[in-house]
Design a protein around this motif. Structure first.
Motif, PDB file in Angstrom:
ATOM      1  N   GLU A   1     -71.271  16.477  56.770  1.00 30.87           N
ATOM      2  CA  GLU A   1     -70.488  16.515  57.876  1.00 30.87           C
ATOM      3  C   GLU A   1     -69.476  16.824  57.678  1.00 30.87           C
ATOM      4  N   LYS A   2     -68.696  16.105  56.884  1.00 35.63           N
ATOM      5  CA  LYS A   2     -67.308  15.967  57.276  1.00 35.63           C
ATOM      6  C   LYS A   2     -66.628  17.756  56.409  1.00 35.63           C
ATOM      7  N   ILE A   3     -67.778  17.649  55.424  1.00 32.85           N
ATOM      8  CA  ILE A   3     -67.110  19.192  54.618  1.00 32.85           C
ATOM      9  C   ILE A   3     -67.090  20.591  54.847  1.00 32.85           C
ATOM     10  N   CYS A   4     -68.474  20.408  56.163  1.00 31.24           N
ATOM     11  CA  CYS A   4     -68.000  21.317  57.168  1.00 31.24           C
ATOM     12  C   CYS A   4     -66.929  21.429  58.386  1.00 31.24           C
ATOM     13  N   GLU A   5     -67.328  20.270  58.581  1.00 31.23           N
ATOM     14  CA  GLU A   5     -66.021  19.998  60.094  1.00 31.23           C
ATOM     15  C   GLU A   5     -64.614  20.592  59.898  1.00 31.23           C
ATOM     16  N   GLU A   6     -64.025  20.200  58.261  1.00 32.80           N
ATOM     17  CA  GLU A   6     -62.880  20.561  57.720  1.00 32.80           C
ATOM     18  C   GLU A   6     -62.590  21.667  57.277  1.00 32.80           C
ATOM     19  N   ASN A   7     -63.992  22.306  56.583  1.00 40.50           N
ATOM     20  CA  ASN A   7     -63.203  23.813  56.166  1.00 40.50           C
ATOM     21  C   ASN A   7     -63.814  25.258  56.666  1.00 40.50           C
ATOM     22  N   PHE A   8     -65.344  25.267  57.845  1.00 38.09           N
ATOM     23  CA  PHE A   8     -65.481  26.019  57.805  1.00 38.09           C
ATOM     24  C   PHE A   8     -64.919  26.757  58.134  1.00 38.09           C
ATOM     25  N   ARG A   9     -63.740  26.814  59.652  1.00 40.52           N
ATOM     26  CA  ARG A   9     -62.993  27.392  59.692  1.00 40.52           C
ATOM     27  C   ARG A   9     -61.954  27.950  58.869  1.00 40.52           C
ATOM     28  N   ASP A  10     -62.041  27.720  57.936  1.00 39.91           N
ATOM     29  CA  ASP A  10     -61.161  27.891  56.920  1.00 39.91           C
ATOM     30  C   ASP A  10     -61.657  29.606  55.795  1.00 39.91           C
ATOM     31  N   LEU A  11     -62.292  29.230  56.137  1.00 41.59           N
ATOM     32  CA  LEU A  11     -63.605  30.393  55.027  1.00 41.59           C
ATOM     33  C   LEU A  11     -63.283  31.378  55.583  1.00 41.59           C
ATOM     34  N   THR A  12     -63.133  32.063  54.594  1.00 38.56           N
ATOM     35  CA  THR A  12     -62.779  33.437  54.745  1.00 38.56           C
ATOM     36  C   THR A  12     -63.507  34.795  53.751  1.00 38.56           C
ATOM     37  N   HIS A  13     -64.772  33.784  53.324  1.00 34.41           N
ATOM     38  CA  HIS A  13     -65.684  35.216  53.128  1.00 34.41           C
ATOM     39  C   HIS A  13     -66.737  35.203  53.577  1.00 34.41           C
ATOM     40  N   VAL A  14     -67.610  36.536  54.117  1.00 32.07           N
ATOM     41  CA  VAL A  14     -68.335  36.557  55.458  1.00 32.07           C
ATOM     42  C   VAL A  14     -69.940  36.069  54.944  1.00 32.07           C
ATOM     43  N   ALA A  15     -70.128  35.889  53.663  1.00 34.11           N
ATOM     44  CA  ALA A  15     -70.955  35.922  53.408  1.00 34.11           C
ATOM     45  C   ALA A  15     -71.631  34.172  52.630  1.00 34.11           C
ATOM     46  N   TYR A  16     -69.980  33.488  53.167  1.00 36.80           N
ATOM     47  CA  TYR A  16     -69.644  32.177  52.773  1.00 36.80           C
ATOM     48  C   TYR A  16     -70.416  31.088  53.688  1.00 36.80           C
ATOM     49  N   GLN A  17     -69.823  32.498  54.654  1.00 40.12           N
ATOM     50  CA  GLN A  17     -69.902  31.446  56.155  1.00 40.12           C
ATOM     51  C   GLN A  17     -70.788  31.736  56.807  1.00 40.12           C
ATOM     52  N   SER A  18     -71.720  32.697  56.644  1.00 41.25           N
ATOM     53  CA  SER A  18     -73.127  33.055  56.576  1.00 41.25           C
ATOM     54  C   SER A  18     -74.227  31.565  56.023  1.00 41.25           C
ATOM     55  N   ASP A  19     -73.830  30.480  54.867  1.00 40.46           N
ATOM     56  CA  ASP A  19     -74.698  29.860  54.424  1.00 40.46           C
ATOM     57  C   ASP A  19     -74.086  28.438  54.776  1.00 40.46           C
ATOM     58  N   PHE A  20     -72.789  28.222  54.867  1.00 34.94           N
ATOM     59  CA  PHE A  20     -72.342  27.438  55.606  1.00 34.94           C
ATOM     60  C   PHE A  20     -73.078  26.986  56.873  1.00 34.94           C
ATOM     61  N   GLN A  21     -73.241  28.226  57.982  1.00 32.45           N
ATOM     62  CA  GLN A  21     -73.532  28.111  59.606  1.00 32.45           C
ATOM     63  C   GLN A  21     -74.986  27.243  59.295  1.00 32.45           C
ATOM     64  N   LYS A  22     -76.099  28.593  57.767  1.00 36.16           N
ATOM     65  CA  LYS A  22     -77.116  28.092  57.974  1.00 36.16           C
ATOM     66  C   LYS A  22     -77.650  26.331  57.064  1.00 36.16           C
ATOM     67  N   ILE A  23     -76.526  25.982  56.809  1.00 38.21           N
ATOM     68  CA  ILE A  23     -76.492  24.232  56.006  1.00 38.21           C
ATOM     69  C   ILE A  23     -76.376  23.808  57.580  1.00 38.21           C
ATOM     70  N   GLN A  24     -75.494  24.219  58.759  1.00 33.26           N
ATOM     71  CA  GLN A  24     -75.279  23.790  59.841  1.00 33.26           C
ATOM     72  C   GLN A  24     -76.152  23.246  60.614  1.00 33.26           C
ATOM     73  N   SER A  25     -76.560  24.514  60.776  1.00 27.49           N
ATOM     74  CA  SER A  25     -77.876  24.063  61.834  1.00 27.49           C
ATOM     75  C   SER A  25     -79.703  23.679  60.683  1.00 27.49           C
ATOM     76  N   GLN A  26     -79.200  23.280  59.838  1.00 30.49           N
ATOM     77  CA  GLN A  26     -79.974  22.414  58.972  1.00 30.49           C
ATOM     78  C   GLN A  26     -79.827  20.445  59.159  1.00 30.49           C
ATOM     79  N   LEU A  27     -78.515  20.095  58.842  1.00 31.13           N
ATOM     80  CA  LEU A  27     -77.742  19.262  58.672  1.00 31.13           C
ATOM     81  C   LEU A  27     -78.507  18.386  59.195  1.00 31.13           C
ATOM     82  N   LYS A  28     -78.605  18.697  61.694  1.00 30.19           N
ATOM     83  CA  LYS A  28     -78.842  17.895  62.323  1.00 30.19           C
ATOM     84  C   LYS A  28     -80.135  16.917  62.542  1.00 30.19           C
ATOM     85  N   GLU A  29     -81.100  18.156  62.075  1.00 31.14           N
ATOM     86  CA  GLU A  29     -82.278  17.556  61.493  1.00 31.14           C
ATOM     87  C   GLU A  29     -82.479  16.887  60.289  1.00 31.14           C
ATOM     88  N   VAL A  30     -81.457  16.976  59.435  1.00 33.61           N
ATOM     89  CA  VAL A  30     -81.469  16.239  57.943  1.00 33.61           C
ATOM     90  C   VAL A  30     -80.999  14.525  58.112  1.00 33.61           C
TER      91      VAL A  30
END
Length: 299
Positions: A121-150
């Motif tokens: 959760e800390k990694i997503c909160e601290e770094n998502f806005r600084d991501l520059t690569h579109v593919a990585y932004q998409s992967d982060f979003q997928k993980i964030q959506s799974q994170l709440k359930e986990v």
């Protein structure tokens, strides 16, 4: 480099030579043979300290990326934290940091511990806005959506472990109006006597409560609709929460499950194994049989 010489030969199987570069020393530390996990962690810590001293940007990035991978190979909460610390040194170095962060997040999601989820959760909160690569932004979003359930699953198992059945009830109630079925099918890796001393099996919330002897938590899960006959294959047998309770020696919970309609499918495996009574656990656990344990629970 003086810190390397402070390691005794019993704790580290590496010695620096004068003509070795810092990068070479880092890789030598990481590839050194270690007899224990503790020795490997010491080598990684020392390699991390050396890597941070490398001046050439390209060599620094390479060394830190390798250190981070070795940290993740430990597959522990502390390993993920160290890998994140290494990744932060890569900030601004093309896509190196973003790729490293994704690796760390994936390991955190696999661990499913309270500390690993907090770190994710800390990694997503601290770094998502600084991501520059579109593919990585998409992967982060997928993980964030799974994170709440986990994270929900981690909290549920924590409440069971501490027998905090009131918080468990509150967590279930918060899912309303959605049915809590998904919650009952969360799993975590857990070592039981049934599998053996060095193996882990997937265990759901009710099975976990029954194995630990947390009767109030088991009652809460049952009252909320958890299926009592949660059978699944395990070493050619059909194991359920009833068998987890019996295997761990909790007849009072076995009685509770039987009163809710629990069935004994494990005993039905006797014909396959040529025995009238199927042994509930192996040489690592109690020698109680399933049928005798059921009789004990009914007395």
């Amino acid at each position: 480099m003086s810190s390397i010489s402070n390691y005794s030969s019993s704790s580290i199987f590496f010695s620096a030579t004068p003509d070795q570069s810092q990068q070479d020393q880092v890789f030598a530390l990481l590839s050194a043979h270690c007899q224990t996990k503790e020795e490997k962690e010491k080598n990684i810590d020392q390699a991390f300290l050396l890597a941070k001293e490398i001046k050439a940007p390209e060599d620094l990035c390479h060394a830190l990326f390798v250190v981070g991978n070795y940290c993740l190979s430990l597959h522990t909460d502390s390993g993920c934290r160290k890998a994140y610390e290494a990744a932060l040194f890569l900030k601004g170095q093309d896509q190196g940091m973003e790729e490293a962060l994704l690796f760390i997040l994936k390991i955190c999601m696999e661990l499913k511990t309270e500390d690993s989820i907090i770190l994710a959760e800390k990694i997503c909160e601290e770094n998502f806005r600084d991501l520059t690569h579109v593919a990585y932004q998409s992967d982060f979003q997928k993980i964030q959506s799974q994170l709440k359930e986990v994270a929900l699953g981690v909290r549920v198992f924590h409440f069971i472990e501490t027998n905090d059945f009131e918080s468990l009830k509150e967590e279930i109630d918060n899912l309303y109006p959605k049915p809590p079925d998904k919650l009952f099918h969360f799993t975590k890796k857990f070592q039981t006597d049934w599998i053996g001393p060095y193996e882990e099996e997937e265990i759901n919330p009710l099975q976990y409560a029954c194995y630990l002897g947390k009767k109030e938590s088991a009652q809460q899960l049952l009252d909320s609709g958890a299926p009592v006959n949660d059978f699944r294959d395990c070493l050619f047998t059909q194991r359920s929460s009833l068998h987890f309770a019996l295997d761990a020696g909790h007849p009072e919970i076995a009685l509770l499950l039987l009163s809710k309609g629990a069935q004994d499918n494990l005993a039905s495996c006797a014909s396959e194994h040529g025995r009238e009574e199927y042994q509930l656990s192996n040489e690592w656990g109690s020698m109680r049989t399933c049928l005798s344990a059921l009789h004990m629970a009914n007395i």
